[in-house]
Design a protein around this motif. Structure first.
Motif, PDB file in Angstrom:
ATOM      1  N   MET A 123     -50.515 -10.726 -23.224  1.00 30.16           N
ATOM      2  CA  MET A 123     -49.655 -10.551 -24.381  1.00 30.16           C
ATOM      3  C   MET A 123     -49.678  -9.071 -24.719  1.00 30.16           C
ATOM      4  O   MET A 123     -49.804  -8.254 -23.837  1.00 30.16           O
ATOM      5  CB  MET A 123     -50.107 -11.460 -25.491  1.00 30.16           C
ATOM      6  CG  MET A 123     -50.100 -12.872 -24.954  1.00 30.16           C
ATOM      7  SD  MET A 123     -49.845 -14.175 -26.088  1.00 30.16           S
ATOM      8  CE  MET A 123     -48.365 -13.746 -26.923  1.00 30.16           C
ATOM      9  N   MET A 124     -49.574  -8.734 -25.996  1.00 28.67           N
ATOM     10  CA  MET A 124     -49.492  -7.311 -26.327  1.00 28.67           C
ATOM     11  C   MET A 124     -50.880  -6.812 -26.674  1.00 28.67           C
ATOM     12  O   MET A 124     -51.357  -6.983 -27.781  1.00 28.67           O
ATOM     13  CB  MET A 124     -48.513  -7.113 -27.464  1.00 28.67           C
ATOM     14  CG  MET A 124     -47.103  -7.412 -27.025  1.00 28.67           C
ATOM     15  SD  MET A 124     -46.118  -8.198 -28.297  1.00 28.67           S
ATOM     16  CE  MET A 124     -46.649  -9.893 -28.191  1.00 28.67           C
TER      17      MET A 124
ATOM     18  N   GLY B 138     -42.103  -2.489 -18.528  1.00 29.90           N
ATOM     19  CA  GLY B 138     -43.381  -2.268 -19.186  1.00 29.90           C
ATOM     20  C   GLY B 138     -43.877  -3.467 -19.973  1.00 29.90           C
ATOM     21  O   GLY B 138     -44.953  -3.416 -20.554  1.00 29.90           O
ATOM     22  N   ASN B 139     -43.105  -4.528 -20.024  1.00 29.03           N
ATOM     23  CA  ASN B 139     -43.501  -5.694 -20.806  1.00 29.03           C
ATOM     24  C   ASN B 139     -43.428  -6.971 -19.990  1.00 29.03           C
ATOM     25  O   ASN B 139     -43.112  -8.041 -20.511  1.00 29.03           O
ATOM     26  CB  ASN B 139     -42.614  -5.819 -22.052  1.00 29.03           C
ATOM     27  CG  ASN B 139     -42.881  -4.713 -23.034  1.00 29.03           C
ATOM     28  OD1 ASN B 139     -43.876  -4.732 -23.745  1.00 29.03           O
ATOM     29  ND2 ASN B 139     -42.029  -3.712 -23.039  1.00 29.03           N
ATOM     30  N   GLY B 212     -33.828   0.070 -14.961  1.00 25.94           N
ATOM     31  CA  GLY B 212     -35.256   0.364 -14.839  1.00 25.94           C
ATOM     32  C   GLY B 212     -36.066  -0.826 -14.373  1.00 25.94           C
ATOM     33  O   GLY B 212     -37.143  -0.667 -13.805  1.00 25.94           O
ATOM     34  N   SER B 213     -35.552  -2.051 -14.619  1.00 24.98           N
ATOM     35  CA  SER B 213     -36.299  -3.227 -14.196  1.00 24.98           C
ATOM     36  C   SER B 213     -36.262  -3.379 -12.678  1.00 24.98           C
ATOM     37  O   SER B 213     -37.153  -3.982 -12.095  1.00 24.98           O
ATOM     38  CB  SER B 213     -35.737  -4.488 -14.859  1.00 24.98           C
ATOM     39  OG  SER B 213     -34.503  -4.836 -14.278  1.00 24.98           O
ATOM     40  N   LYS B 214     -35.242  -2.816 -12.049  1.00 29.59           N
ATOM     41  CA  LYS B 214     -35.148  -2.908 -10.589  1.00 29.59           C
ATOM     42  C   LYS B 214     -35.639  -1.625  -9.917  1.00 29.59           C
ATOM     43  O   LYS B 214     -36.334  -1.669  -8.918  1.00 29.59           O
ATOM     44  CB  LYS B 214     -33.688  -3.171 -10.173  1.00 29.59           C
ATOM     45  CG  LYS B 214     -33.195  -4.537 -10.563  1.00 29.59           C
ATOM     46  CD  LYS B 214     -33.733  -5.609  -9.632  1.00 29.59           C
ATOM     47  CE  LYS B 214     -33.444  -7.004 -10.165  1.00 29.59           C
ATOM     48  NZ  LYS B 214     -34.265  -7.355 -11.337  1.00 29.59           N
ATOM     49  N   MET B 215     -35.242  -0.482 -10.494  1.00 29.73           N
ATOM     50  CA  MET B 215     -35.629   0.800  -9.895  1.00 29.73           C
ATOM     51  C   MET B 215     -36.726   1.413 -10.754  1.00 29.73           C
ATOM     52  O   MET B 215     -36.452   2.051 -11.768  1.00 29.73           O
ATOM     53  CB  MET B 215     -34.435   1.751  -9.857  1.00 29.73           C
ATOM     54  CG  MET B 215     -33.308   1.259  -8.982  1.00 29.73           C
ATOM     55  SD  MET B 215     -32.016   2.489  -8.926  1.00 29.73           S
ATOM     56  CE  MET B 215     -31.214   2.229 -10.487  1.00 29.73           C
ATOM     57  N   GLU B 306     -29.743 -11.515 -16.625  1.00 30.40           N
ATOM     58  CA  GLU B 306     -30.756 -12.124 -17.490  1.00 30.40           C
ATOM     59  C   GLU B 306     -31.792 -12.941 -16.712  1.00 30.40           C
ATOM     60  O   GLU B 306     -32.985 -12.852 -16.972  1.00 30.40           O
ATOM     61  CB  GLU B 306     -30.064 -13.016 -18.525  1.00 30.40           C
ATOM     62  CG  GLU B 306     -30.999 -13.876 -19.358  1.00 30.40           C
ATOM     63  CD  GLU B 306     -31.782 -13.087 -20.399  1.00 30.40           C
ATOM     64  OE1 GLU B 306     -31.479 -11.898 -20.577  1.00 30.40           O
ATOM     65  OE2 GLU B 306     -32.694 -13.671 -21.013  1.00 30.40           O
ATOM     66  N   GLU B 307     -31.342 -13.722 -15.732  1.00 29.07           N
ATOM     67  CA  GLU B 307     -32.279 -14.621 -15.058  1.00 29.07           C
ATOM     68  C   GLU B 307     -33.215 -13.891 -14.103  1.00 29.07           C
ATOM     69  O   GLU B 307     -34.189 -14.450 -13.630  1.00 29.07           O
ATOM     70  CB  GLU B 307     -31.514 -15.726 -14.316  1.00 29.07           C
ATOM     71  CG  GLU B 307     -30.730 -15.267 -13.092  1.00 29.07           C
ATOM     72  CD  GLU B 307     -29.340 -14.757 -13.447  1.00 29.07           C
ATOM     73  OE1 GLU B 307     -29.137 -14.260 -14.570  1.00 29.07           O
ATOM     74  OE2 GLU B 307     -28.449 -14.858 -12.591  1.00 29.07           O
ATOM     75  N   SER B 308     -32.919 -12.608 -13.824  1.00 27.66           N
ATOM     76  CA  SER B 308     -33.720 -11.913 -12.814  1.00 27.66           C
ATOM     77  C   SER B 308     -34.863 -11.103 -13.413  1.00 27.66           C
ATOM     78  O   SER B 308     -35.723 -10.636 -12.689  1.00 27.66           O
ATOM     79  CB  SER B 308     -32.823 -10.999 -11.987  1.00 27.66           C
ATOM     80  OG  SER B 308     -32.417  -9.916 -12.783  1.00 27.66           O
ATOM     81  N   TYR B 309     -34.890 -10.936 -14.755  1.00 24.02           N
ATOM     82  CA  TYR B 309     -35.947 -10.118 -15.345  1.00 24.02           C
ATOM     83  C   TYR B 309     -37.292 -10.829 -15.256  1.00 24.02           C
ATOM     84  O   TYR B 309     -37.409 -11.999 -15.567  1.00 24.02           O
ATOM     85  CB  TYR B 309     -35.634  -9.779 -16.798  1.00 24.02           C
ATOM     86  CG  TYR B 309     -34.319  -9.069 -16.964  1.00 24.02           C
ATOM     87  CD1 TYR B 309     -34.049  -7.915 -16.232  1.00 24.02           C
ATOM     88  CD2 TYR B 309     -33.345  -9.559 -17.795  1.00 24.02           C
ATOM     89  CE1 TYR B 309     -32.842  -7.263 -16.356  1.00 24.02           C
ATOM     90  CE2 TYR B 309     -32.125  -8.918 -17.925  1.00 24.02           C
ATOM     91  CZ  TYR B 309     -31.879  -7.772 -17.205  1.00 24.02           C
ATOM     92  OH  TYR B 309     -30.680  -7.146 -17.323  1.00 24.02           O
ATOM     93  N   GLY B 310     -38.299 -10.102 -14.817  1.00 19.32           N
ATOM     94  CA  GLY B 310     -39.641 -10.666 -14.727  1.00 19.32           C
ATOM     95  C   GLY B 310     -39.853 -11.502 -13.490  1.00 19.32           C
ATOM     96  O   GLY B 310     -40.897 -12.103 -13.324  1.00 19.32           O
ATOM     97  N   ARG B 311     -38.858 -11.558 -12.624  1.00 15.48           N
ATOM     98  CA  ARG B 311     -39.007 -12.349 -11.405  1.00 15.48           C
ATOM     99  C   ARG B 311     -39.606 -11.529 -10.292  1.00 15.48           C
ATOM    100  O   ARG B 311     -39.567 -10.319 -10.294  1.00 15.48           O
ATOM    101  CB  ARG B 311     -37.652 -12.871 -10.959  1.00 15.48           C
ATOM    102  CG  ARG B 311     -37.273 -14.128 -11.679  1.00 15.48           C
ATOM    103  CD  ARG B 311     -36.038 -14.710 -11.059  1.00 15.48           C
ATOM    104  NE  ARG B 311     -35.809 -16.045 -11.577  1.00 15.48           N
ATOM    105  CZ  ARG B 311     -34.864 -16.829 -11.143  1.00 15.48           C
ATOM    106  NH1 ARG B 311     -34.071 -16.431 -10.178  1.00 15.48           N
ATOM    107  NH2 ARG B 311     -34.704 -18.024 -11.640  1.00 15.48           N
TER     108      ARG B 311
END
Lengths: 270, 312
Positions: A123-124, B138-139, B212-215, B306-311
């Motif tokens: 988490m944070m 970063g999150n 930034g999420s990809k590169m 949207e569906e690709s973030y964090g994958r």
């Protein structure tokens, strides 16, 4: 591959009670593409030559077939244990069910948005435990009033304050067991349609494990489905009524806890 | 020991398969899913539904921005004071270099107010972009742990920068007053100017968040792009004075620069000697067009992935 064709749907067994499916996994294959796996050189020159030779990138890209044709259907009110040796594809499967990994082929249908609780679900860390409770609750879609009402319950459940006022300290000061407990407490505060727990309980102490097992039973009664990945056969026995055994990305067995665990223990030589 | 060949040859043994209602037995998985209203996991919701979900998370966005702002300087001894000190020191450095050493101030009345306004307003856009680049990458822990519309992150980070700017505005107003400006009705124009800039920055943060999420290299590159942008935006010089003799193409290029427009608007509202004569034509219209274009475009661009973030 006998598994894939064998059961798009489980055979008709006890038709008397009407059960509602919450997760349908239909012949799912998951393939990881790992970049930079070939050379093993992480130096700047290696990166530069990789960029320059982009045309023939195949040497650098490795594909790992992690899940091979798994199918099953989970129903409302079920607690499903997922077992298998390390690297057998259990966590990969859960990530795909949670929608965090794309599937190569096949389909995963879920009731609402499944929540995955893993060991690494950080988490944070620079914020206090208390802020994390509030933010976690808001992120899950709870209202401010709901969080205010449940705040004390969440903190008590986590047992963070048992040894002093730790909830007002930043999470980076917590031990791994403490932050795992707080994460579980936040996630379990909401009634999930589908909650998946990936060895997240392993780091908690015995008292906390008992509390979380009780909470899992409650979540099941509230018509949710719970998935539990664990290497602790006892906690699987205590919480689950059904077990799926995955080995090398293939489903070896799917059935009542006792039968599958007996076969698994025989296999692992316990 | 289990091997691949053994596993594949033996196959799975299904013991006591779970019961299904008799009328579901003949259905394919897809039909069964349709019957009970199950949806494909991780699918992207429609734009309207997404907006509705995002609106439902407005308290999360607000609290997240507040908590992050509060936590930002906890490691520093002076704590929250840095919120005011940082812009102040920035302004001091630029004044030293461009005001005293190089002497760009020639030809600009009230150069201190002119310069500080430019620095603060550009910093708002700059820090929104820098925070946006890392908003997703970063999150990842939070994104992988909990489900919420991912646009919450870049929006929350832009909101953080807005809070920071509002702190800076107190410093700015104090400086402007000290340099002899008199508050008048035109000061109220600062509010709409900030509002359109906020929409513009949010859109920009959404765009760079997806990139930034990809590169991941973009976070390293961004400071250089932003510095180039700053030197083109008339932060420490007057564009209208510089372009008085320049070819029309250069003049138009510098005039439609959104950062320059938002800086101009703030200077116009706070500093008396900056008059509408010095500003490009249709400056308000341009400010709104940029905000709508980048705000709406950035939102849609972000939602598309949207569906690709964090994958992965």
């Amino acid at each position: 591959m006998a598994v894939a064709e064998q059961q798009p749907l489980p055979p008709l067994a006890r038709p008397a009670e009407s059960r509602v499916p919450t997760v349908i996994v239909d012949d799912v294959h998951i393939v990881y593409t790992v970049y930079g796996a070939g050379t093993g050189k992480g130096s700047a020159t290696a990166a530069l030559s990789r960029m320059l030779s982009k045309k023939r990138r195949s040497t650098n890209v490795r594909r790992v077939h992690a899940v091979r044709g798994v199918s099953f259907t989970a129903y409302r009110g079920e607690a499903v244990g997922i077992i298998g040796s390390n690297g057998s594809g259990k966590s990969t499967l859960l990530k795909a069910i949670a929608g965090l990994l794309p599937v190569e082929s096949g389909k995963i249908y879920t009731d609402g948005q499944p929540s995955l609780l893993g060991v690494n679900a950080a988490m944070m860390n620079d914020l206090t435990g208390a802020t994390n409770v509030v933010l976690g609750g808001l992120a899950m879609g709870m209202t401010r009033e709901e969080i205010r009402a449940r705040y004390k319950g969440i903190v008590d459940f986590s047992g963070i304050n048992e040894k002093g006022d730790f909830i007002s300290l930043p999470m980076r000061t917590y031990s791994s067991g403490m932050s795992a407990r707080l994460r579980f407490s936040i996630a379990a505060a909401k009634n999930h349609d589908v909650l998946m727990i990936d060895e997240a309980l392993a780091t908690g102490d015995r008292a906390f494990q008992r509390r979380s097992e009780a909470r899992i039973q409650e979540l099941r009664k509230e018509a949710g489905t719970v998935f539990l990945v664990s290497h602790n056969n006892k906690s699987i026995r205590d919480t689950c009524d059904r077990v799926v055994w995955v080995e090398h990305g293939v489903m070896r067995m799917d059935g009542p806890t006792e039968e599958v665990l007996t076969a698994y223990e025989e296999h692992t030589g316990k | 020991m289990s091997t691949v060949s053994e596993t594949t040859h033996n196959g799975a043994v299904a013991v006591g398969a779970p019961p299904v209602p008799s009328d579901d037995a003949g259905l394919s998985p897809a039909q069964l899913a349709a019957k009970y209203g199950l949806t494909v996991s991780g699918a992207r919701p429609g734009l309207l539904e997404y907006t509705r979900l995002l609106w439902g998370r407005r308290h999360f966005i607000n609290e997240f921005a507040k908590a992050r702002t509060a936590a930002q300087y906890t490691q520093a001894r002076l704590g929250q004071l840095w919120q005011v000190m940082t812009p102040l020191l920035n302004a001091a450095v630029y004044y030293l270099i461009f005001g005293l050493l190089i002497g760009t101030s020639r030809g600009v009345d009230n150069f201190i107010a002119f310069l500080v306004t430019g620095v603060f307003i550009f910093t708002f856009t700059q820090s929104s972009v820098l925070a946006g680049v890392r908003a997703i990458s970063g999150n990842l822990g939070l994104i992988r742990a909990l489900h919420f519309p991912r646009a919450s992150m870049p929006i929350a980070f832009t909101l953080m920068q807005l809070q920071q700017l509002l702190m800076s505005m107190f410093v700015l107003i104090a400086i402007v007053l000290m340099t002899g400006e008199v508050p008048d009705a035109s000061w109220l124009l600062a509010i709409p100017a900030l509002a359109v800039q906020f929409v513009f920055n949010t859109g920009l943060a959404l765009i760079v968040a997806r990139l930034g999420s990809k590169m991941t290299d973009l976070a390293q590159l961004m400071p250089f792009l932003l510095r180039t942008w700053m030197y083109m935006s008339g932060v420490m010089y007057s564009i209208s004075k510089l372009t008085a003799t320049a070819p029309p193409a250069v003049r138009i290029f510098l005039d439609v620069n959104p950062a320059a427009i938002y800086i101009d608007l703030m200077r116009f509202s706070l500093i008396d000697s900056v008059t509408s004569a010095q500003m490009p034509n249709h400056v308000w219209a341009l400010a709104v067009v940029w905000a709508v274009l980048v705000g709406v475009g950035g939102y849609i661009y972000f939602w598309k992935a949207e569906e690709s973030y964090g994958r992965g």
